[in-house]
Scaffold this motif. Structure first.
Motif, PDB file in Angstrom:
ATOM      1  N   ASN A 150      54.722  57.109  45.646  1.00 49.13           N
ATOM      2  CA  ASN A 150      55.205  57.532  44.337  1.00 49.13           C
ATOM      3  C   ASN A 150      54.025  58.111  43.553  1.00 49.13           C
ATOM      4  OD1 ASN A 150      56.537  57.905  41.976  1.00 49.13           O
ATOM      5  ND2 ASN A 150      57.043  55.755  41.638  1.00 49.13           N
TER       6      ASN A 150
ATOM      7  N   GLN B  56      52.277  60.384  40.687  1.00 47.16           N
ATOM      8  CA  GLN B  56      52.505  60.880  39.334  1.00 47.16           C
ATOM      9  C   GLN B  56      51.270  61.648  38.878  1.00 47.16           C
ATOM     10  OE1 GLN B  56      55.477  60.323  37.809  1.00 47.16           O
ATOM     11  NE2 GLN B  56      56.097  59.236  39.664  1.00 47.16           N
ATOM     12  N   LYS B  57      51.473  62.718  38.108  1.00 47.59           N
ATOM     13  CA  LYS B  57      50.362  63.476  37.548  1.00 47.59           C
ATOM     14  C   LYS B  57      50.071  62.912  36.165  1.00 47.59           C
ATOM     15  CE  LYS B  57      48.998  67.559  38.466  1.00 47.59           C
ATOM     16  NZ  LYS B  57      48.739  68.908  38.759  1.00 47.59           N
ATOM     17  N   ILE B  58      48.889  62.285  35.999  1.00 48.23           N
ATOM     18  CA  ILE B  58      48.529  61.654  34.733  1.00 48.23           C
ATOM     19  C   ILE B  58      47.171  62.175  34.268  1.00 48.23           C
ATOM     20  CG2 ILE B  58      49.838  59.557  35.198  1.00 48.23           C
ATOM     21  CD1 ILE B  58      47.136  58.195  35.786  1.00 48.23           C
TER      22      ILE B  58
ATOM     23  N   ASN C 210      46.485  63.443  40.396  1.00 46.76           N
ATOM     24  CA  ASN C 210      47.648  62.915  41.099  1.00 46.76           C
ATOM     25  C   ASN C 210      47.311  61.501  41.563  1.00 46.76           C
ATOM     26  OD1 ASN C 210      49.153  65.308  40.927  1.00 46.76           O
ATOM     27  ND2 ASN C 210      47.997  66.172  42.618  1.00 46.76           N
TER      28      ASN C 210
ATOM     29  N   THR D  57      51.565  55.158  41.784  1.00 43.75           N
ATOM     30  CA  THR D  57      51.909  54.162  40.774  1.00 43.75           C
ATOM     31  C   THR D  57      51.296  52.797  41.089  1.00 43.75           C
ATOM     32  OG1 THR D  57      53.997  53.770  41.919  1.00 43.75           O
ATOM     33  CG2 THR D  57      54.029  55.283  40.058  1.00 43.75           C
TER      34      THR D  57
END
Length: 63
Positions: A32, A34-36, A49, A52
């Motif tokens: 999973n 996510q781009k944060i 990238n 989680t």
């Protein structure tokens, strides 16, 4: 988007789905990602990238 975590290197892995009648089909186990926005080791703010599980474990410093 890349399917590889920039922190831990987690990536997609191939496997098989086996039904109740034992019919086998190929499948993918995808992390999973996510781009944060994070703050890297040098203190710069950038987007990355990250999976989680790394976010939950606190392996990244969010900006």
């Amino acid at each position: 988007m890349s399917k590889v975590c920039e922190v831990c290197g987690k990536h997609p892995v191939a496997g098989r789905s086996i039904s109740h009648s034992h019919r086998v089909s190929n499948r993918m186990f995808r992390p999973n990602i996510q781009k944060i926005t994070i703050r890297d080791a040098k203190g710069h703010v950038r987007r990355a990238n990250v999976c989680t599980s790394c976010m939950k474990a606190g392996k990244v410093e969010r900006a």
